[in-house]
Design an enzyme around this catalytic site. Structure first.
Site, short mmCIF file in Angstrom:
data_model
loop_
_atom_site.label_atom_id
_atom_site.label_comp_id
_atom_site.label_asym_id
_atom_site.label_seq_id
_atom_site.Cartn_x
_atom_site.Cartn_y
_atom_site.Cartn_z
N ASP A 54 76.23 100.85 -71.78
CA ASP A 54 76.64 99.58 -71.17
C ASP A 54 78.10 99.70 -70.71
OD1 ASP A 54 76.61 96.90 -70.48
OD2 ASP A 54 77.12 96.22 -72.50
N GLU A 63 80.62 100.54 -65.64
CA GLU A 63 80.96 100.43 -64.19
C GLU A 63 82.20 101.23 -63.82
OE1 GLU A 63 80.07 97.85 -66.21
OE2 GLU A 63 78.04 97.98 -65.42
N ASP A 104 73.70 91.25 -66.88
CA ASP A 104 73.79 89.94 -67.52
C ASP A 104 73.32 88.80 -66.61
OD1 ASP A 104 74.78 91.34 -69.63
OD2 ASP A 104 76.88 90.83 -69.23
C1 GLC Z 1 77.31 93.29 -71.97
C2 GLC Z 1 75.89 93.77 -71.72
C3 GLC Z 1 74.95 93.06 -72.67
C4 GLC Z 1 75.40 93.30 -74.09
C5 GLC Z 1 76.84 92.84 -74.29
C6 GLC Z 1 77.37 93.19 -75.66
O1 GLC Z 1 77.44 91.96 -71.61
O2 GLC Z 1 75.50 93.62 -70.40
O3 GLC Z 1 73.64 93.52 -72.46
O4 GLC Z 1 74.57 92.59 -74.98
O5 GLC Z 1 77.66 93.46 -73.32
O6 GLC Z 1 77.32 94.54 -75.91
#
Ligand code: GLC
Length: 797
Positions: free
Chosen positions: A405, A408, A483
């Site tokens: 995650d 980017e 998200d």
């Molecule tokens: C980001 C991710 C999400 C995750 C969060 C905490 O917002 O996109 O999927 O739950 O971080 O790690």
């Protein structure tokens, strides 16, 4: 040429007369008087690479997107000229390069114009940053439509819109938000029923304009790097996508359990919560294969550590979950907490693995753990190190998949939400700034993660999930769309994004079912599950801040609907796996927008809601509250309504009933759909019989079923089972031939044919030349059990 002079005044430069043409095997160099060079390479007869340099210089040729294993080869290449053009002819295309301008026209062998430059290549020198702003202008024709471009949250047809590709952390993005997480600079054009594709392989911030600025022009440009694009000719969209996917790489098969249902939340902790969650799935008999641990499993958000208070013995816990049929997947982010006592930070520092600013200091940014340093995943040595970090967590503790995650890369509390442009990257030995490396950072992280998980989960298969991606990421990882929000509009977005990702070479994608931010109503959750079970990656995830989002969080009615649809997905597992096999071997998207399915039908060009799951199930989600059904377009052909097997003619709009426990679903006549029994998780049961739903048709239809050991690599040595079926239906007769290949011996001995829509009463049954008694028919003459190795079954009325 008024436009040109205007553009000239604004600092644009254009190629002029071609002074030299030079051929080196499959590549032809055209150089102009003002030293613009076009390098044209024939990759395949229908795949041409166009690459432009200025001052007579082409950069060192390197791309993260291209799969270096992808084979090339053409049948024919000829270079000729006439008064105005140099002409390159392949077995499929004619490419004309205008002598006075370097502008190109691409025609098919019959002389139909497929695509042509309008201004063509032009550029501005970038005085502040160096290099060129490289641009391409193409003529767009009335009625031409455009598709592709990765995760853009818009209507499938891109015409009339403008986009930027710059991977961006986009919490609660909306319809039309641009850019978001992924950068896939590949689009498909459909002109007069013929499809072509363009892949602008440039990792800078690329831009695409589909007739927004000028109604008859499509353009793409980037503030650095080269004008370097690949042209793919169809004429079928299927060939365009397959060729693009072939060039940028196809994934290996994932473990079958990763196609089962996955449950996630931010966050399940401590251990007792995870265990209770798992137990609840089994108690309520809702199938589930994967449980995801979000950032709170770590010690202070330090990657590769465990919070020992919450998870005192992760190895034991994961083992116990495995014994109950659950795989554990954990999140790993790129930010490494700056903490002198933390071994990952120490190793990174000692070995000089972290990204640095232009003048030397480390790139420091805040993410979940506070201030972090960031590995330079564009350095192969760093990727090796990173892969090695999975030794304990995967190899010893037993984690089966890793979720990447924030790659980017996301940085909190700064205006651009990411690294500043000056950050330096290795770029595999082509040192550059973040302007060039930004869009590939996430993919290189996922790649390093993939190498690690693959190595330590061996002999099992790895699973990686990523949020950010550049073209080619599909070789290493699956993805989710980031998200999203628990709104009806986001259900529409989810449907478009997954179809678009499938068209963009990245089929193994899903959305946070139910929505990440905010809380869905039970009705929205049910409608989202009904769509999500048809997506290649099927995971419920939520931020957890607004309430529960497990299948049982919305009362019994919704629990029952959710269970029924997840069960349906499990029954479709062999069908889904066969879809993945076709994607992995041929680059065929797992789900197909209607325009892909039937590009000859102009109605499909503007549809966005309906799609084909695999090759023969048409699905159309319900996207509005309080619906009892919806209007939709049924593609041409004859279809069976999945729910009542009624036969219906397509090629028209119609109203379809769909109460809360239904989604409009139609099966193409002639389809043979393989089904497994419901299981609580993959391999819960030994499959003792393969059921084939046979949808009768007058005419012929081919289909296949792929199976193997569900995990591991034996399939690469031929240990798979591929059943090819040819169905032939006539008045009063149905014949199914089976041709089997591969050496895998499936666990079942029988195949049960479930005959749907048979237009006659069976009077004789012949299997491999032996006539059988009619009383072998079951279920009112609708079912027939056969040995799994039958070659031909013939039924006569
Ligand atoms: C980001 C991710 C999400 C995750 C969060 C905490 O917002 O996109 O999927 O739950 O971080 O790690």
């Amino acid at each position: 040429m008024i436009i040109n002079s205007e553009l000239e005044q604004r600092g644009n430069q254009f190629p002029n007369d071609i002074k030299e043409v030079r051929q080196e095997v499959d590549t032809i160099y055209f150089t102009t008087l003002n030293e613009v060079v076009l390098q044209l390479t024939v990759i395949r007869d229908s795949v041409i690479r166009f690459r432009y340099g200025t001052r007579g210089i082409l950069e060192d040729d390197f791309s993260y997107a291209i799969d270096t294993d992808s084979y090339t080869g053409y049948n024919h290449l000829e270079l000729t000229e006439n008064k105005n053009y140099h002409i390159v002819t392949t077995a499929k295309l004619i490419i004309k390069i205008e002598k006075i301008s370097l502008q190109t026209k691409i025609l098919d062998k019959e002389g139909h114009l497929i695509n042509e430059d309008e201004i063509g290549f032009h550029y501005e020198e970038s005085f502040t940053l160096g290099g060129n702003i490289v641009k391409m202008g193409k003529r767009a024709h009335p009625g031409e439509t455009f598709f592709g471009l990765g995760d853009k949250p818009v209507h499938l047809n891109l015409r009339g819109k403008k986009f930027t590709n710059w991977a961006t952390d986009s919490y609660a993005f909306g319809k039309d938000t641009d850019p978001i997480y992924k950068s896939v600079p590949f689009y498909i054009g459909l002109k007069e029923k013929k499809a072509y594709g363009i892949f602008f392989d440039n990792s800078f911030k690329t831009n695409f304009d589909f007739c927004q600025e000028r109604l008859d022009v499509t353009s793409f440009w980037a503030p650095g790097g080269e004008m370097n694009y690949y042209f793919f000719y169809g004429p079928s969209m299927s060939d365009v996508v397959a060729n693009y996917t072939h060039l940028t790489g196809k994934p290996d098969l994932p473990p079958l359990w990763s196609l089962g249902f996955q449950q996630c939340k931010w966050s399940y902790f401590p251990e007792s919560t995870v265990k209770a969650l798992a137990q609840k799935f089994r108690d309520l008999r809702i199938p589930c294969d994967g449980i995801y641990l979000d950032i709170d499993y770590m010690e202070g958000f330090r990657c590769f550590t465990w919070n020992k208070e919450y998870f005192p013995d992760p190895k034991r816990m994961i083992g116990e979950l495995e014994a109950d049929g659950f795989k554990t997947i954990v999140i790993i982010d790129p930010g490494i907490k700056i903490d002198p006592d933390y071994w990952v930070y120490q190793e990174g520092l000692e070995n000089d693995y972290f990204c640095k600013r232009a003048d030397g200091p480390y790139m420091v940014g805040k993410v979940w753990p506070g201030e972090c340093a960031f590995p330079d995943f564009t350095n192969p040595e760093v990727r090796d190190w990173w892969a090695g970090l999975f030794k304990d967590i995967v190899g010893d503790i037993g984690v089966r998949g890793v979720w990447n995650d924030m790659n980017e890369p996301a940085v909190m509390e700064v205006p651009g939400k990411t690294f500043p442009d000056d950050v330096r990257h290795d770029y595999d030995g082509h040192p550059c700034s973040h302007r060039k490396a930004h869009n590939v950072y996430g993919t290189q992280m996922a790649r390093a993660t993939y190498e690690g998980v693959k190595k330590y989960v061996y002999p099992k298969r790895p699973l990686v999930i990523t949020r950010s991606a550049y073209s080619g990421a599909q070789r290493y990882t699956s993805s989710w769309t980031g998200d999203n929000v628990a709104t009806w509009e986001h259900l529409w977005i989810a449907n478009n994004q997954v179809q678009r990702m499938c068209l963009s070479g990245m089929s193994f994608t899903g959305t946070d079912i139910g929505g990440f931010a905010e809380q869905p109503t039970g009705e929205l959750f049910a409608r989202w599950i009904q769509l999500g079970v048809f997506h290649p990656f099927c995971r419920v995830h939520s931020s957890g801040h607004h309430g529960d989002q497990e299948p049982w969080a919305f009362g019994d009615e919704i629990t029952n609907i959710t269970r029924a649809f997840i069960e349906m997905r499990y029954t479709f597992l062999p069908y889904l796996y066969t879809m993945f096999y076709e994607y992995s071997t041929k680059g065929i998207p797992m789900i197909k927008p209607l325009v892909y399915y039937d590009q000859e039908d102009p109605h499909t060009n503007y549809r966005t809601d309906e799609f084909i799951f695999g090759n023969c199930i048409l699905v159309c989600p319900i996207l509005e509250p309080n619906s009892k059904g919806r209007r939709m377009y049924l593609a041409r052909g004859t279809w069976y309504n999945f729910w009542d097997n009624s036969i219906i003619e397509g090629g028209r709009e119609l109203w379809v009933d769909a109460d809360l426990d239904r989604i409009p679903m139609f099966v193409k006549e002639g389809a043979i759909i393989p089904r497994y029994p419901v299981q609580q998780y993959v391999e819960e049961k030994v499959i003792t019989e393969l059921k084939l739903d046979v949808y009768f048709k007058i005419g012929k239809e081919a289909s296949q079923v792929y199976e193997d050991g569900n995990d591991g690599y034996d399939y690469k040595k031929g240990r798979y089972s591929l059943r090819n079926f040819n169905l032939t239906g006539k008045e009063g007769e149905l014949t199914i031939q089976q041709h089997k290949s591969g050496t895998y011996d499936t666990s079942y001995d029988t195949i049960k044919l479930n005959l749907i829509g048979l237009s006659f009463e069976i009077k004789t049954i012949t299997v491999d030349n032996v006539e059988y008694d009619l009383n072998i028919l079951e279920n009112d003459g609708k079912c027939l059990k056969l040995s799994k190795n039958f070659a031909v079954v013939n039924l006569m009325g």
